[in-house]
Design an enzyme around this catalytic site. Sequence first.
Site, mmCIF file in Angstrom:
data_model
loop_
_atom_site.group_PDB
_atom_site.id
_atom_site.type_symbol
_atom_site.label_atom_id
_atom_site.label_comp_id
_atom_site.label_asym_id
_atom_site.label_seq_id
_atom_site.Cartn_x
_atom_site.Cartn_y
_atom_site.Cartn_z
ATOM 1 N N ASP A 21 3.847 27.852 -26.091
ATOM 2 C CA ASP A 21 5.214 27.321 -26.100
ATOM 3 C C ASP A 21 6.077 28.048 -27.141
ATOM 4 O O ASP A 21 5.576 28.476 -28.186
ATOM 5 C CB ASP A 21 5.174 25.823 -26.414
ATOM 6 C CG ASP A 21 6.491 25.126 -26.124
ATOM 7 O OD1 ASP A 21 7.308 25.684 -25.372
ATOM 8 O OD2 ASP A 21 6.696 24.024 -26.657
ATOM 9 N N TRP A 26 12.125 31.572 -29.322
ATOM 10 C CA TRP A 26 11.938 32.828 -30.065
ATOM 11 C C TRP A 26 13.031 33.825 -29.687
ATOM 12 O O TRP A 26 13.630 34.476 -30.557
ATOM 13 C CB TRP A 26 10.564 33.397 -29.740
ATOM 14 C CG TRP A 26 10.194 34.668 -30.452
ATOM 15 C CD1 TRP A 26 9.515 34.787 -31.634
ATOM 16 C CD2 TRP A 26 10.465 36.021 -30.021
ATOM 17 N NE1 TRP A 26 9.354 36.107 -31.971
ATOM 18 C CE2 TRP A 26 9.924 36.895 -30.995
ATOM 19 C CE3 TRP A 26 11.106 36.564 -28.920
ATOM 20 C CZ2 TRP A 26 10.010 38.278 -30.896
ATOM 21 C CZ3 TRP A 26 11.205 37.948 -28.803
ATOM 22 C CH2 TRP A 26 10.652 38.785 -29.785
ATOM 23 N N ASN A 69 7.565 23.889 -14.202
ATOM 24 C CA ASN A 69 8.404 25.022 -14.606
ATOM 25 C C ASN A 69 9.290 25.553 -13.482
ATOM 26 O O ASN A 69 10.232 26.310 -13.742
ATOM 27 C CB ASN A 69 7.550 26.171 -15.146
ATOM 28 C CG ASN A 69 7.037 25.924 -16.551
ATOM 29 O OD1 ASN A 69 6.016 26.488 -16.963
ATOM 30 N ND2 ASN A 69 7.715 25.064 -17.317
#
Length: 251
Positions: A21, A26, A69
């Site tokens: 995750d 990021w 997802n």
Amino acid sequence: MEKTKQGGSPSVPRHVAIIMDGNNRWAKKRLLPGVAGHKAGVDAVRAVIEVCAEAKVEVLTLFAFSSENWQRPAEEVGALMELFFSALRREAKRLNDNNISLRIIGDRSRFHPELQAAMREAEALTAGSNRFILQIAANYGGQWDIAQAAQRLAREVQAGHLRADDITPELLQTCLATGDLPLPDLCIRTGGEHRISNFLLWQLAYAELYFSDLFWPDFKHEAMRTALADYASRQRRFGKTSEQVEAGARA
């Protein structure tokens, strides 16, 4: 190779499961598109595989794409599928060269036929490898896994090959996507979240949980070694008392 025993305190887990995750966060932190985080995460995958193989972990299961997802933006899903396809093509030979067997679990029916073919080819290429198993969970959900196992058993009952009373937790477990592998001893989640998000729900019943604040692309060699060291420091009791575990270890 060291084996995990119930009630013991082995230094190395046989099976490590990871929820990777933080790729999007990021990238966002660096003002990059989300797919850049997923691409950077491939380096973390390589690093974790290296550490696990060196430590003589037997199985590494990575949660690459959950059944939920698909709800993400279509552009991101498309980019993830392209990345998955290219990674399969690129990495399969490297895995085989390092005697690592690749397995993919999950419902493949929703993937493009070309991607399904690439999955089969990568698995076939590495099928003879026996040093280490890398298992990728793609379009996988723990609830789906339990449901498909129940359906398999229901069909056996319907066909007269099995009685309903014959169904035990042990039998159902063999019908899960991971049924022929040891249960996960350690589950790691990166990115600072503290939940398992429909990952290996049955299999994680007694796994040790480890949460890291690092985003997945930053979870490299030292972070993985730290997680394994933390695992080695724990006492796994499986419902017993500490005294019972310690007495069993002395026996």
